[in-house]
Design an enzyme around this catalytic site. Structure first.
Site, PDB file in Angstrom:
ATOM      1  N   HIS A  51      -3.964  13.998   1.114  1.00  0.00           N
ATOM      2  CA  HIS A  51      -4.303  13.061   2.190  1.00  0.00           C
ATOM      3  C   HIS A  51      -3.193  13.029   3.238  1.00  0.00           C
ATOM      4  O   HIS A  51      -3.460  13.082   4.446  1.00  0.00           O
ATOM      5  CB  HIS A  51      -4.520  11.661   1.604  1.00  0.00           C
ATOM      6  CG  HIS A  51      -4.652  10.580   2.642  1.00  0.00           C
ATOM      7  ND1 HIS A  51      -5.779  10.446   3.425  1.00  0.00           N
ATOM      8  CD2 HIS A  51      -3.800   9.585   3.039  1.00  0.00           C
ATOM      9  CE1 HIS A  51      -5.616   9.406   4.254  1.00  0.00           C
ATOM     10  NE2 HIS A  51      -4.433   8.876   4.031  1.00  0.00           N
ATOM     11  N   ARG A  79       0.085  14.100  13.809  1.00  0.00           N
ATOM     12  CA  ARG A  79       1.275  14.882  14.194  1.00  0.00           C
ATOM     13  C   ARG A  79       1.000  16.355  13.881  1.00  0.00           C
ATOM     14  O   ARG A  79       1.484  16.880  12.876  1.00  0.00           O
ATOM     15  CB  ARG A  79       2.503  14.436  13.399  1.00  0.00           C
ATOM     16  CG  ARG A  79       2.951  12.998  13.583  1.00  0.00           C
ATOM     17  CD  ARG A  79       4.044  12.625  12.581  1.00  0.00           C
ATOM     18  NE  ARG A  79       3.569  12.788  11.204  1.00  0.00           N
ATOM     19  CZ  ARG A  79       2.869  11.876  10.545  1.00  0.00           C
ATOM     20  NH1 ARG A  79       2.574  10.725  11.110  1.00  0.00           N
ATOM     21  NH2 ARG A  79       2.454  12.107   9.317  1.00  0.00           N
ATOM     22  N   THR A 121      -4.889   6.526  -0.034  1.00  0.00           N
ATOM     23  CA  THR A 121      -6.120   7.304  -0.097  1.00  0.00           C
ATOM     24  C   THR A 121      -5.984   8.474  -1.053  1.00  0.00           C
ATOM     25  O   THR A 121      -5.028   9.244  -0.957  1.00  0.00           O
ATOM     26  CB  THR A 121      -6.447   7.864   1.296  1.00  0.00           C
ATOM     27  OG1 THR A 121      -6.375   6.783   2.217  1.00  0.00           O
ATOM     28  CG2 THR A 121      -7.820   8.478   1.329  1.00  0.00           C
ATOM     29  N   ASP A 124       0.845  -1.185   0.000  1.00  0.00           N
ATOM     30  CA  ASP A 124       0.000   0.000   0.000  1.00  0.00           C
ATOM     31  C   ASP A 124       0.885   1.241   0.000  1.00  0.00           C
ATOM     32  O   ASP A 124       1.782   1.367   0.838  1.00  0.00           O
ATOM     33  CB  ASP A 124      -0.903  -0.019   1.239  1.00  0.00           C
ATOM     34  CG  ASP A 124      -2.092   0.899   1.074  1.00  0.00           C
ATOM     35  OD1 ASP A 124      -2.470   1.201  -0.066  1.00  0.00           O
ATOM     36  OD2 ASP A 124      -2.660   1.316   2.103  1.00  0.00           O
ATOM     37  N   GLU A 137      -9.010   4.173  -2.580  1.00  0.00           N
ATOM     38  CA  GLU A 137      -7.742   4.031  -3.288  1.00  0.00           C
ATOM     39  C   GLU A 137      -8.024   3.394  -4.638  1.00  0.00           C
ATOM     40  O   GLU A 137      -9.090   2.832  -4.872  1.00  0.00           O
ATOM     41  CB  GLU A 137      -6.788   3.112  -2.506  1.00  0.00           C
ATOM     42  CG  GLU A 137      -6.588   3.527  -1.057  1.00  0.00           C
ATOM     43  CD  GLU A 137      -5.420   2.829  -0.368  1.00  0.00           C
ATOM     44  OE1 GLU A 137      -4.682   2.088  -1.055  1.00  0.00           O
ATOM     45  OE2 GLU A 137      -5.248   3.045   0.840  1.00  0.00           O
ATOM     46  N   LYS A 163      -5.463  -2.282   9.835  1.00  0.00           N
ATOM     47  CA  LYS A 163      -5.726  -2.396   8.399  1.00  0.00           C
ATOM     48  C   LYS A 163      -5.986  -3.832   7.954  1.00  0.00           C
ATOM     49  O   LYS A 163      -6.678  -4.035   6.955  1.00  0.00           O
ATOM     50  CB  LYS A 163      -4.497  -1.899   7.617  1.00  0.00           C
ATOM     51  CG  LYS A 163      -4.080  -0.462   7.911  1.00  0.00           C
ATOM     52  CD  LYS A 163      -4.829   0.505   7.029  1.00  0.00           C
ATOM     53  CE  LYS A 163      -4.188   1.896   7.061  1.00  0.00           C
ATOM     54  NZ  LYS A 163      -4.848   2.802   6.105  1.00  0.00           N
ATOM     55  N   GLU A 200     -11.065   3.993   3.065  1.00  0.00           N
ATOM     56  CA  GLU A 200     -10.098   4.794   2.307  1.00  0.00           C
ATOM     57  C   GLU A 200     -10.287   4.495   0.831  1.00  0.00           C
ATOM     58  O   GLU A 200     -10.186   3.337   0.414  1.00  0.00           O
ATOM     59  CB  GLU A 200      -8.651   4.476   2.729  1.00  0.00           C
ATOM     60  CG  GLU A 200      -8.303   4.985   4.117  1.00  0.00           C
ATOM     61  CD  GLU A 200      -6.799   4.957   4.428  1.00  0.00           C
ATOM     62  OE1 GLU A 200      -6.060   4.212   3.761  1.00  0.00           O
ATOM     63  OE2 GLU A 200      -6.380   5.694   5.349  1.00  0.00           O
TER      64      GLU A 200
END
Lengths: 439, 439
Positions: free
Chosen positions: A145, A154, A371, A138, A213, A265, A211
């Site tokens: 994103h 963060r 994403t 991934d 993708e 995940k 998400e």
């Protein structure tokens, strides 16, 4: 109007009438590959190609041995339960098979009467994961994103210094990848304690997310120790699908340091059943652009085709809930974006980066893009972004709202390419539903 | 002396004479499984069991159909190129096959004359990765290693707050796992720039390292959505091997935030060819202890067998270089430690944690323990620790020194169990060599 080769002629029509209906998504210019069987039957899954609302059985066609040369070889590789054999043959074979199928399915083809018995209506078919996925990687290619999520994990340091140099990626779980229609239990796990040193929380995930993708299926792989140069890398890609990388945000926040996401995940990932080849997407190539202020990539990531390395694919996320279904209300669109606007790295760069150290890819390997989020509100590829980490619920037209997914919510991801004068090329649909946690 | 069952009787001898030689490592009490073929032949790989310096061909034995019931079923699953079929059958079948093999190979067995033609000397055999590895997960179970490495990556914050609560793990690459004897090119990649915003470095890895881990082969898996309770989890483990998780420290330092190691690890990993079952390791079980100051694990990680959940396995790392080989000098021992002293989490806890969210494991999945380092100097599981991040080179007896691995260095990992009054149980050897980067 000019076109790339005869399979891209927008005027082509098929003797399968539904393929000629405007915006049906699976016109003769698309011809995506999948694996199917008749619903309720006990026959083996086999490869098929989508045409209109029908599926042409490629395993049965292979038994007729209609072609020689590369198209025939490619077809024989479809006498299998998965697409790996076809994928491993490489671009020349894929293109030859595409051309042969385009000719066989077009209006006036002498093969019509032989092929008609090999059609199954999509409404009577069950789809399967189209390849044996040896390894799943991934990536994290959307700058929007990465910035939005980075802010939440963060706040002081949203975009790390490596982001604009390294196509960040990590390995994911292949065993739990399912096909559209997948239903899975809400995952259970540990969550961050109220303060360091205190006992962590434990229970069903409270911040379950989707998400949006795209999935990249590797075709021809490479030997361990060899790298795939960026200028050859697209020829190793069999095609694209839609991927929902379900994510347990509260589990992730507690477990992900220092080695990355794991249980947050690997409980489930869902892909759409049809793989749309890069051949089919060629009319929707677009320039791949970086901002003038962004650094140029290192040489091993600089492809000569930058003017056409992006793909103009519209992405749409819909949500249905227990209440909306009970009320008979249509699913609500909660986000719309586009692949080319969301991607900071392109498909070819991902393959080149993945193999620069000699890592060996194999036919059927799956890579997620990460994403895909646009820059603007309404273009988010996840609820985490849309609800700003839970602060701003997303309103649904039938009177509910969501920060994260609730039990029995169904997420529907759609992707398609359209432009004036060309038939719509659909990547189909990726549906998945959250079941309650196991008691 | 008491023993667990008749296969553990220390007095048992085999009619294969080499199995009775003291400390040979593969006595009749071991019986590890692997996959082999005769060197230079073009026959298919097939399962075998090690006995002394010989390998008994289980595929050929299956053709003789010597047994019925569980042992016979287990043996029939060995008529295959990999061990996945046997692994999927579960503990009852593994134990039944072990008992039948123990009886067939012991002195006085009526099967001796039938089995003798099915032996191949190890010296004439080529080994292969013993299972199709669907997914590979790498854990991080050594507190000593996590602390020592954490100090180098995060001097102010070596041990993260989740460490003593969460068995930290992440997914790795299955495709690049090879068997002992693997040779691989030094990986190439990006490294941290001299300052943020500057162009990163690019080239062959300058800080290439080994990591001494044990590999855990999953036997029977679980359905997606189901969890494996900690008190049942060991019965899902087929056995252990040695694992070298080669690591490019300079690539890792630049790429690993925020999603974990990727190209720093996925170029190659090497395992030893023999899987030693938990049955064979049972005489070397030990109490699994945490310090009184450490928190008790959450209930889903608390097994009833804590008094025997550790394994007393001695680990030894050796290094050979181009110069040592040219001089005809034996490889140098550069570290020694023990699994039970190095592990903060036990095998059963890893399985329970991996599945607590419903993630589905399958027969043949591989889990690495993470680098196994003891507390003391000389017990390090990697060069990064032994040389303190490059500050203190490791001296080699033939006059060279190493901070990290140089081209043509060979790392040899060995593991074995020994105690008075019981034959030595070897996990064999895991050898791997670094070739120069591709030009």
């Amino acid at each position: 109007m000019s076109y790339l080769n005869e399979t891209h002629d927008p005027a082509l029509q098929s003797w399968v009438a539904s393929a000629n209906v405007a915006d049906n998504g699976f016109p003769i210019q698309n011809l995506p590959f999948g694996v199917f069987r008749r619903t309720g039957g006990d026959e083996a899954f086999r490869p098929g190609v989508a045409i209109g609302d029908q599926i042409l059985d490629l395993a049965a066609l292979a038994a007729l041995q209609p072609w020689t040369d590369a198209a025939g070889e490619a077809l024989q590789a479809c006498a299998s339960e998965k697409l790996n054999g076809l994928m491993a043959l490489g671009q020349t074979h894929w293109s030859a098979l595409r051309l042969a199928l385009s000719r066989a399915l077009r209006t006036g083809s002498t093969m019509q009467s032989a092929l008609e018995p090999l059609l199954t209506p999509m409404s009577q078919a069950q789809m399967s994961v189209p390849a044996h996925i040896g390894d799943y990687t991934d990536f994290y290619i959307s700058l929007n994103h990465a910035t939005a999520v980075g802010k939440q994990f963060r706040p002081d340091n949203p975009l790390l210094p490596n982001y604009k140099w390294v196509p960040i990626g990590y390995h994911g779980r292949a065993s739990s990848i399912g096909v559209s229609g997948q239903q899975f239990r809400r995952p259970v796990g540990q969550t961050r304690p109220p303060e360091d040193g205190a006992q962590p929380g434990f229970g069903p995930c409270q911040r379950l997310d989707y998400e949006f993708e795209l999935g990249i299926f590797v075709g021809k792989g490479n030997q361990q120790g060899d790298r795939i140069p960026v200028d050859e890398s697209e020829s190793h890609v069999f095609g694209l699908c839609i991927l929902n990388d379900w994510s347990a945000r509260d589990l992730q926040a507690w477990e992900y340091q220092p080695l990355g996401p794991f249980l947050a995940k690997n409980f489930a990932s869902t892909i759409s059943p049809w793989i749309v080849t890069l051949d089919a997407l060629a009319p929707f190539r677009a320039a791949f652009e970086r901002a003038a202020t962004d650094p140029q990539p290192l040489p091993y990531l600089q492809a000569k085709n930058a003017d056409s390395a992006a793909f103009d694919i519209d992405l749409e996320t819909l949500l249905a809930t227990e209440r909306s279904r009970a009320q008979g209300v249509e699913p609500a669109v909660i986000a719309r974006s586009n692949f080319k606007d969301a991607a900071f790295w392109n498909v070819g760069q991902l393959i080149a980066h993945h193999t620069v150290n000699g890592c060996n890819l194999a036919a059927g390997d799956l890579m997620g893009t990460g994403t895909l989020s646009g820059r603007e509100a309404g273009q988010e590829g996840s609820l985490l972004e849309a609800c700003q980490g839970g602060k701003k619920p997303v309103a649904l037209p039938w009177g509910e709202e969501r920060t994260f997914l609730e039990d029995n919510d169904e997420v529907i991801l759609r992707a398609r390419c359209s432009k004036p004068g060309y038939p719509t090329i659909s990547l189909g649909e990726c549906r998945g539903m959250v079941l309650p946690a196991k008691g």
